[in-house]
Design an enzyme around this catalytic site. Sequence first.
Site, PDB file in Angstrom:
ATOM      1  CB  VAL A  19      -0.937   0.003   1.232  1.00 50.84           C
ATOM      2  CG1 VAL A  19      -1.725   1.296   1.317  1.00 50.84           C
ATOM      3  CG2 VAL A  19      -1.882  -1.189   1.169  1.00 50.84           C
ATOM      4  NE  ARG A  52       2.141 -11.580  -2.641  1.00 52.01           N
ATOM      5  CZ  ARG A  52       1.207 -11.469  -1.705  1.00 52.01           C
ATOM      6  NH1 ARG A  52       0.211 -12.332  -1.660  1.00 52.01           N
ATOM      7  NH2 ARG A  52       1.239 -10.486  -0.827  1.00 52.01           N
ATOM      8  CG  ASP A 206      -0.248   0.715  15.303  1.00 48.60           C
ATOM      9  OD1 ASP A 206       0.544   0.481  14.384  1.00 48.60           O
ATOM     10  OD2 ASP A 206      -0.768   1.842  15.493  1.00 48.60           O
ATOM     11  CE  LYS A 210       1.385   4.084  14.632  1.00 46.66           C
ATOM     12  NZ  LYS A 210      -0.012   4.026  14.174  1.00 46.66           N
TER      13      LYS A 210
END
Lengths: 433, 433
Positions: A19, A52, A206, A210
């Site tokens: 992404v 990939r 997560d 941080k």
Amino acid sequence: MVRTRSSRPLRVALLGCGVVGSQVARLMLTQADDLAARVGAPVELAGVAVRRPDRARETVPPELVTTDAAGLVASGDIDVVVELIGGIEPARTLIDSAFAHGASVVTANKALLAQDGPARYAEAERHGADLYFEAAVAGAIPLLRPLRESLAGDRVNRVLGIVNGTTNFILDRMESTGAGYGEALAEASALGYAEADPTADVEGFDAAAKAAILAGIAFHSRVSLDEVHREGITEITASDIASARAMGRTVKLLAICERSQDGRSVTARVHPAMIPLSHPLASVREAYNAVFVEADSAGQLMFYGPGAGGAPTASAVLGDLVAACRNKLNGGRGPGESAYARLPVRPMGEVVTRYHISLDVMDKPGVLAQCATVFADHGVSIDTVRQSGKDGEAELVVVTHRAPDAALSATVEALRGLDTVHGVASIMYVEGE
Amino acid sequence: MVRTRSSRPLRVALLGCGVVGSQVARLMLTQADDLAARVGAPVELAGVAVRRPDRARETVPPELVTTDAAGLVASGDIDVVVELIGGIEPARTLIDSAFAHGASVVTANKALLAQDGPARYAEAERHGADLYFEAAVAGAIPLLRPLRESLAGDRVNRVLGIVNGTTNFILDRMESTGAGYGEALAEASALGYAEADPTADVEGFDAAAKAAILAGIAFHSRVSLDEVHREGITEITASDIASARAMGRTVKLLAICERSQDGRSVTARVHPAMIPLSHPLASVREAYNAVFVEADSAGQLMFYGPGAGGAPTASAVLGDLVAACRNKLNGGRGPGESAYARLPVRPMGEVVTRYHISLDVMDKPGVLAQCATVFADHGVSIDTVRQSGKDGEAELVVVTHRAPDAALSATVEALRGLDTVHGVASIMYVEGE
């Protein structure tokens, strides 16, 4: 034709083309002239390492694509490695190999930095290379550079913010639609805001990574991931949100890093908390992030913007890439680890905070007095009490003044032991007042 | 004892010891250990040049105080000159002398930078020195470093913000107390938010200088002060504020820098505008500043904090000082002027914006139709109309859709020419919707 100071191109290896990586590749290719002008020399995409190759070929010329990340990094003529694979391995080995081959590194890898940041800084230092990672915290929001550089002459006392977009989206949906946690999570997944396995986000891992990074930078002192107190949002109910709303508050998952009053220790924690609807963080909607920074001289600063997403995160990566390239060209160095303060990290029990406690109690005279005595016995002062009866049962909602977390939990334990208290329906931190 | 990489102290000359300078001196002296650790070498205050030595001696050791600024700068062993005198001369000559003597410069001098920035950049470049000026725009808020460095890989399309604390304080008081302009200005003066001669603030000169600096950095293209359209707040009335409030809006003095839709030109302007009460800038109170930045990849970012004051501005100065010192020590260079884009600056007439127009009109049928025809004839589309009658007179309030400013002013001129229009009570820009 853009004039640049040097004609030697700076060669960049991109590891990962998902992404964020695909956006970085796209922007490097389409904005090559702008990047060259800003760096002072052409910036060349030397290769893109992927697992990939078929998918990467949609965004980058096929001849740049390779499955041999280690070979690309070790090819000997790479100036900057952009690591967007994530996770601990093989990212760690590739980053260290980059340094060993004289390249600087730009990464968005918060997990690796929170777990193993100091060793990576040391490797960068040993080889005279740069380590930049603006994209690791709060996506597109310029936050680490301001903390590391703009506030380098100030003393940061507190960092408080929403640093996880997925959980903010879920809580925002619960708040605006009255949905329960499960329903809001399902919507977040359907819209691509939550991953197939949402654990890292919803359990606060997560945000905790941080918080560790932010605390380390803000206080010039190491804070390891296991020193960050962590609670997720999976147990937040629609009724918690409604209860907060009834008291003019909303629920947000916050990362809070604080220096103690005497300045000699710090704390870092991630947990849901009620904040007043009038607080600027209360109006941070959907997957946006926002972070407050309080410093001695600067006062209160706020940074707001998209906390995730391909293009926003790529913006942060490219800003770092320009800095790393400029340093390569001009012989300068970005900031290294600054951990000279060596402040101890205090456990959650010593954090001074406030609780919002909902109790199911017997609806009879004297219950409030009994409960109030328990608070007093533990040195916890009560701010507000709201009592509402229904069929011989009553709900008692207490908001405390500030007290050490250990005293607050001991109070709750003692309340559970009372005959007149049938249950503790919910406990939540109260912040931002 | 803090360990530093080098024992050679970096020597700093401070020019000016007023509200900001005295705070810079205080922090340099009291936080010397922290600064040394962050820079990697001791940072030494070599001298403080002032006009009136008596006042400076309250904050700095007497032996450091001098009235000979030129001599201090030219003493030959200065690494960084911090210029906090302000204004064009002697600041300009002293800054150029600093560069000529091999020193880097940190300044908060927005007037000089807006009027003569490119020549200063060129001098810095010629002597291999740095020019930092975070404190020149939006006080303590890290804004220029994020724009120059964090967004170096992005394309900024718009900067919109409140960059003058004095006028925001006055407008905020008018909004919250219903006071007129004069009364609110008197309060601002009494509280130290406005200077004895408030012209630079209330006429928008200060904000225009900041807009020129911001536009130049954001668009990588020079924007000179005389290319910034400028209107102040002196003609804003309590009735304008009330009228805005009645339509769910408030009035703020905004600095707006925009790239055109085709990306090939830019505009920069400072003027009061109505913004929706729901807009984040509407809740920026007192003397705070806040700036929105919109970029292609990053999306919408916001920066908020104290826009002025001794300690907050000193925080920004010290951040720059650390950067300049680190570069001196490590051989790197901060960003120089980036003006390669060479985009033309379009005049105000070509800015596409919206108007809020209050007309005193005759209270009889057909007046609205007549006015509406004038708008249509000039290609200006109407968004909303509100009509209210009183004693044969009526007030017509029109909010337009977006149109070029030239078309909007021509419309107003034509309305003034109508027999049925007795007067144009007010015209104001509408932004942020």
